[in-house]
Design a protein around this motif. Structure first.
Motif, short mmCIF file in Angstrom:
data_model
loop_
_atom_site.label_atom_id
_atom_site.label_comp_id
_atom_site.label_asym_id
_atom_site.label_seq_id
_atom_site.Cartn_x
_atom_site.Cartn_y
_atom_site.Cartn_z
N ALA A 107 0.69 -1.53 -0.01
CA ALA A 107 0.00 -0.35 0.07
C ALA A 107 0.90 1.61 -0.15
CB ALA A 107 -0.72 0.12 1.04
N GLU A 108 1.56 1.07 0.57
CA GLU A 108 3.08 2.07 0.95
C GLU A 108 3.63 2.92 -0.63
OE1 GLU A 108 6.72 3.39 2.69
OE2 GLU A 108 5.48 2.27 4.62
N LYS A 110 2.33 1.88 -2.90
CA LYS A 110 1.55 2.25 -3.91
C LYS A 110 1.19 3.43 -4.40
CE LYS A 110 -3.14 2.09 -5.64
NZ LYS A 110 -3.64 3.33 -5.89
N GLU A 111 1.58 4.25 -2.76
CA GLU A 111 0.96 5.66 -2.80
C GLU A 111 2.31 6.52 -3.49
OE1 GLU A 111 0.97 7.90 1.58
OE2 GLU A 111 -0.36 6.51 1.10
N GLU A 112 3.36 5.53 -3.28
CA GLU A 112 4.51 6.39 -3.70
C GLU A 112 4.42 6.59 -5.17
OE1 GLU A 112 7.75 4.44 -2.07
OE2 GLU A 112 7.55 4.98 0.25
N ASP A 114 1.73 6.10 -6.95
CA ASP A 114 0.38 7.56 -7.18
C ASP A 114 1.73 8.48 -7.99
OD1 ASP A 114 -1.00 4.93 -7.84
OD2 ASP A 114 -1.91 5.72 -5.78
N GLN A 115 2.07 8.84 -6.65
CA GLN A 115 2.75 10.37 -6.05
C GLN A 115 3.93 10.27 -7.35
OE1 GLN A 115 4.52 10.88 -2.46
NE2 GLN A 115 5.09 13.34 -2.94
N THR A 118 1.73 11.19 -10.48
CA THR A 118 1.69 12.72 -10.17
C THR A 118 2.02 13.73 -11.13
OG1 THR A 118 -0.51 11.82 -8.84
CG2 THR A 118 -0.64 14.25 -8.80
N TYR A 140 11.83 12.84 -9.95
CA TYR A 140 11.36 11.82 -10.03
C TYR A 140 11.65 11.02 -11.73
CZ TYR A 140 8.05 12.56 -6.35
OH TYR A 140 7.33 13.04 -5.12
#
Length: 142
Positions: A107-108, A110-112, A114-115, A118, A140
């Protein structure tokens, strides 16, 4: 309805291990074929797939081969039934905890991701030819 019979390669594939691993566990007495044909071919059932997967999970939890033998009921432990039940509960709770840790880590991740997506999407709208070193999205970019 008849039960599915598997050969060693099919068993290994379904359990996600190599044929060598199956043979190794057989050598140790942790896994035995359900049947052996007159020609010496090992045959297995779905219960054997489940047992093999269970053995692999116990190995991932770093149980020794002796502890796995006890967990599989192959050796009588020096403890009573209640202690064996408690030990089995401990093993299963460790496995549950490990799975929860992996879920949290994914989950962590995936959050990274996603960020990062973006931020990189914002770069597609940027008109600057070279990213300045002060650009916050530079980290990035590959």
């Amino acid at each position: 309805m008849s039960e599915t019979i598997l050969q060693i390669g099919e068993l290994a594939k379904k359990a996600g291990v190599s044929i060598r691993t199956v043979r190794y566990y057989e050598e140790l007495g942790l896994l035995l074929p359900s049947e052996v044909t007159s020609g010496g071919m090992r045959l297995y059932r779905e219960a054997d797939v489940t047992r093999l997967r269970f053995i692999r999970r116990l190995r991932v939890l770093r149980l020794s081969l002796d502890e796995i033998r006890v967990a599989l009921g192959l050796e009588q432990p020096s403890r009573g039934r209640q202690e064996r039940v408690a030990r089995t509960m401990d093993i299963l709770l460790m496995e549950q905890s490990r799975a929860e840790e992996q879920i949290a880590a994914l989950a962590e991740l995936k959050e990274e991701v996603d960020q990062a997506l973006t931020n990189v999407r914002k770069c597609t709208k940027c008109t600057v030819e070279e990213c300045p070193e002060t650009c916050p999205r530079l980290v990035y970019l590959i």
